[in-house]
Motif scaffolding. Sequence first.
Motif, PDB file in Angstrom:
ATOM      1  N   ILE A 126      33.541  40.054  33.494  1.00 61.95           N
ATOM      2  CA  ILE A 126      34.695  40.879  33.712  1.00 61.95           C
ATOM      3  C   ILE A 126      34.260  41.772  35.089  1.00 61.95           C
ATOM      4  O   ILE A 126      35.255  41.679  36.106  1.00 61.95           O
ATOM      5  N   MET A 129      35.188  39.222  38.042  1.00 62.45           N
ATOM      6  CA  MET A 129      36.480  38.812  38.158  1.00 62.45           C
ATOM      7  C   MET A 129      37.533  40.016  38.536  1.00 62.45           C
ATOM      8  O   MET A 129      38.500  39.903  38.681  1.00 62.45           O
ATOM      9  N   GLU A 130      36.877  41.403  38.742  1.00 57.38           N
ATOM     10  CA  GLU A 130      37.316  42.553  38.842  1.00 57.38           C
ATOM     11  C   GLU A 130      38.495  42.410  40.189  1.00 57.38           C
ATOM     12  O   GLU A 130      37.836  41.676  41.400  1.00 57.38           O
ATOM     13  N   ASN A 133      44.181  39.435  39.206  1.00 53.07           N
ATOM     14  CA  ASN A 133      44.897  39.135  38.521  1.00 53.07           C
ATOM     15  C   ASN A 133      44.993  38.099  37.585  1.00 53.07           C
ATOM     16  O   ASN A 133      44.478  36.929  37.883  1.00 53.07           O
ATOM     17  N   GLN A 134      45.974  37.802  36.454  1.00 54.98           N
ATOM     18  CA  GLN A 134      45.953  36.820  35.587  1.00 54.98           C
ATOM     19  C   GLN A 134      46.369  35.427  36.419  1.00 54.98           C
ATOM     20  O   GLN A 134      45.804  34.509  36.285  1.00 54.98           O
ATOM     21  N   ALA A 135      47.346  35.588  37.322  1.00 56.02           N
ATOM     22  CA  ALA A 135      47.884  34.453  38.125  1.00 56.02           C
ATOM     23  C   ALA A 135      46.661  33.925  38.846  1.00 56.02           C
ATOM     24  O   ALA A 135      46.503  32.664  39.112  1.00 56.02           O
ATOM     25  N   GLN A 136      46.085  34.773  39.485  1.00 52.45           N
ATOM     26  CA  GLN A 136      44.868  34.293  40.193  1.00 52.45           C
ATOM     27  C   GLN A 136      43.695  33.621  39.782  1.00 52.45           C
ATOM     28  O   GLN A 136      43.192  32.636  40.017  1.00 52.45           O
ATOM     29  N   LEU A 137      43.473  34.219  38.540  1.00 53.05           N
ATOM     30  CA  LEU A 137      42.401  33.714  37.579  1.00 53.05           C
ATOM     31  C   LEU A 137      42.915  32.260  37.065  1.00 53.05           C
ATOM     32  O   LEU A 137      42.116  31.373  37.017  1.00 53.05           O
ATOM     33  N   GLN A 138      44.048  32.124  36.606  1.00 52.47           N
ATOM     34  CA  GLN A 138      44.687  30.807  36.418  1.00 52.47           C
ATOM     35  C   GLN A 138      44.603  29.810  37.492  1.00 52.47           C
ATOM     36  O   GLN A 138      44.158  28.774  37.359  1.00 52.47           O
ATOM     37  N   GLU A 139      44.852  30.368  38.634  1.00 53.53           N
ATOM     38  CA  GLU A 139      44.935  29.319  39.838  1.00 53.53           C
ATOM     39  C   GLU A 139      43.583  28.771  40.246  1.00 53.53           C
ATOM     40  O   GLU A 139      43.198  27.695  40.412  1.00 53.53           O
TER      41      GLU A 139
END
Length: 157
Positions: A126, A129-130, A133-139
């Motif tokens: 966590i 990855m601070e 956002n969710q979209a950035q993590l998925q990408e």
Amino acid sequence: MNKNVVLDPAAHDFDLFGSPFYLIAHADFQYHEDVETVLVKNGVNKSIYRILTVLRAQENISISGLAQHSLIKRNTVGRLIERMAQMQLVTTFLSPDDNRVTIVSLTPEGRKLLDRLTPVVARQTIRAMEGLNQAQLQEFVKTLRHIIKNLDKLGIE
């Protein structure tokens, strides 16, 4: 000012410290430095923890399967499993389908250790990855999977 990423290490303007693989290795190193400290205090190393997490995801797996999923050489996994069995973290048995194949399973003691360590490791994940956002993590995950798929193709030679 954005500058293009030069991927060719032979190029005169190659920037090692901006190279994707250098950055991946650097992030991995820093992530595991802190995690390793916690693991060692609990009598294990990152390789043992990684094997434990694979066993949680896929119970009753062969040593070869463990090596593949844990990204550790087969011979090393074999030695680690012997050590982990002595620590009562895993049990082994011969496959009923092929007695040349050793199957590894997590013990209740192994699960208990994993349950104790996972929240600490989760905090490091966590923290790493601070700010994403969710979209950035998925990408990011999609991009890493794409790179892995490319590297699964035939080698360079």
